[in-house]
Design an enzyme around this catalytic site. Sequence first.
Site, PDB file in Angstrom:
ATOM      1  N   GLN A 100      35.883  89.383   2.790  1.00 50.55           N
ATOM      2  CA  GLN A 100      36.647  89.802   1.616  1.00 50.55           C
ATOM      3  C   GLN A 100      36.612  91.324   1.492  1.00 50.55           C
ATOM      4  O   GLN A 100      35.545  91.927   1.349  1.00 50.55           O
ATOM      5  CB  GLN A 100      36.111  89.187   0.317  1.00 50.55           C
ATOM      6  CG  GLN A 100      37.104  89.425  -0.835  1.00 50.55           C
ATOM      7  CD  GLN A 100      36.545  89.093  -2.193  1.00 50.55           C
ATOM      8  OE1 GLN A 100      35.546  89.659  -2.611  1.00 50.55           O
ATOM      9  NE2 GLN A 100      37.215  88.194  -2.906  1.00 50.55           N
ATOM     10  N   TYR A 187      39.420  94.760 -10.609  1.00 51.59           N
ATOM     11  CA  TYR A 187      39.102  95.796  -9.624  1.00 51.59           C
ATOM     12  C   TYR A 187      40.377  96.532  -9.198  1.00 51.59           C
ATOM     13  O   TYR A 187      41.431  96.376  -9.803  1.00 51.59           O
ATOM     14  CB  TYR A 187      38.337  95.189  -8.458  1.00 51.59           C
ATOM     15  CG  TYR A 187      37.009  94.598  -8.884  1.00 51.59           C
ATOM     16  CD1 TYR A 187      36.077  95.378  -9.584  1.00 51.59           C
ATOM     17  CD2 TYR A 187      36.691  93.269  -8.635  1.00 51.59           C
ATOM     18  CE1 TYR A 187      34.874  94.848 -10.004  1.00 51.59           C
ATOM     19  CE2 TYR A 187      35.479  92.725  -9.049  1.00 51.59           C
ATOM     20  CZ  TYR A 187      34.569  93.518  -9.741  1.00 51.59           C
ATOM     21  OH  TYR A 187      33.373  92.989 -10.164  1.00 51.59           O
ATOM     22  N   ARG A 234      43.140  87.099  -3.268  1.00 52.18           N
ATOM     23  CA  ARG A 234      42.532  86.453  -4.429  1.00 52.18           C
ATOM     24  C   ARG A 234      43.009  87.109  -5.714  1.00 52.18           C
ATOM     25  O   ARG A 234      42.979  88.321  -5.866  1.00 52.18           O
ATOM     26  CB  ARG A 234      41.012  86.515  -4.346  1.00 52.18           C
ATOM     27  CG  ARG A 234      40.341  85.674  -5.443  1.00 52.18           C
ATOM     28  CD  ARG A 234      38.851  85.549  -5.241  1.00 52.18           C
ATOM     29  NE  ARG A 234      38.432  84.159  -5.354  1.00 52.18           N
ATOM     30  CZ  ARG A 234      37.278  83.762  -5.896  1.00 52.18           C
ATOM     31  NH1 ARG A 234      36.420  84.651  -6.354  1.00 52.18           N
ATOM     32  NH2 ARG A 234      36.971  82.481  -5.960  1.00 52.18           N
ATOM     33  N   GLY A 330      31.210  77.900  -6.204  1.00 51.86           N
ATOM     34  CA  GLY A 330      30.389  79.087  -6.122  1.00 51.86           C
ATOM     35  C   GLY A 330      28.919  78.817  -6.351  1.00 51.86           C
ATOM     36  O   GLY A 330      28.137  78.668  -5.409  1.00 51.86           O
ATOM     37  N   ARG A 331      28.506  78.773  -7.609  1.00 48.59           N
ATOM     38  CA  ARG A 331      27.091  78.566  -7.916  1.00 48.59           C
ATOM     39  C   ARG A 331      26.527  77.298  -7.276  1.00 48.59           C
ATOM     40  O   ARG A 331      25.392  77.316  -6.776  1.00 48.59           O
ATOM     41  CB  ARG A 331      26.880  78.567  -9.430  1.00 48.59           C
ATOM     42  CG  ARG A 331      27.117  79.934 -10.069  1.00 48.59           C
ATOM     43  CD  ARG A 331      27.026  79.862 -11.594  1.00 48.59           C
ATOM     44  NE  ARG A 331      27.268  81.157 -12.214  1.00 48.59           N
ATOM     45  CZ  ARG A 331      28.477  81.636 -12.503  1.00 48.59           C
ATOM     46  NH1 ARG A 331      29.552  80.915 -12.212  1.00 48.59           N
ATOM     47  NH2 ARG A 331      28.625  82.803 -13.067  1.00 48.59           N
TER      48      ARG A 331
END
Length: 373
Positions: A100, A187, A234, A330-331
């Site tokens: 990424q 971002y 993404r 994810g987690r």
Amino acid sequence: MSKYILQTTTLGPYTLKSRIVLPPLTRSRSTQPGNIPNTLMATYYQQRASAGFMVTEGTQIEPRGQGYAWTPGIYSPEQIDGWRLVTDAVHKAGGIIFAQLWHVGRVSHTSLQPAGAAPVAPSAIAAENVSVFIETGPGTGVLSAPSTPRELSTAEVKELVQFYAQAARNALDAGFDGVEIHAANGYLINQFISAHSNQRTDEYGGSLHNRLRFLREVTEVVAAVVGKDRMGVRFAPLFETTDEARVYLGLVEENPQETYLEAIKVLQDVGIAYLSIAEADWDNAPELPDDFRKAVRNTFKGRIIYAGRYTLERAERVLKAGWGDLIAFGRPFIANPDLPERIANDWPWTPVDPATMYGGTEVGYIDYSRYES
């Protein structure tokens, strides 16, 4: 019972053993100085190579792209060599892994910037309702408000586009199977897209068409390097307007459906392999509206990945409806390196320890156990 998520599928030139994805997860374990990937990281990714598909943590494309302590880069020879440790380990385990490519833009602090300079951004507007993590000593740090950025010149914006292209070349040199462009979570690319953070008057600001120009140019140059069938982008469309939503996912648009469907049209025009959508992931966060999911499916013809607090039941619903093709966990994947096997066998999932998510050692990183029946 049969599970859609365990079906094989394709992604560009690759055949995936399931629809289970390891998404980008910042873990801040790179070697210092130099933000260099290491053998610890190689072990971490290798442990999770049973995923159908993997994407690395956000990886800064240049020194100014860093917003958090100890995150890895992909711009120096040492970093490329470090990432090669990771890709070799994953490939040896039979996995597929993309890098990424990340630039945080204004979500940074002067202490993380070369020579202590101000972060760079589309406009000189400070990020609000977010924090960055800065180092205060070896292995220690604190949360801080981001520093006020300086506005990039038009020439600097064009130079940044080429930084993405070079980062893509570096990713191939490091052995990655492809790349994902991080255009989410407030971002840099997201900052260009948003009218809140982009108040430029040149070709990269003003109308939505102009605010999407940076996204289009970055996507096109990266596709020219790696091939459009070996890349994804993404996004994190945000429909919630609370400060909590901004903290977790970034910028809130006046018309998020219009903004992101136009952005997705850019990706469809370029013809990339996949679109990854990160949903709100805090407790009790709302799901994306189903009409938006349907509009995304009608707009984008490549593979669609969804992520964000997914349970197996929720994943099956989205896959069965045809709104998505792959689901990222994810987690759960942090705490369950053998997550696909647990899903296949209906084994329980180990909960993640939030205290060891960012920074530190092997504890909470590579010491999570596989299930023993």
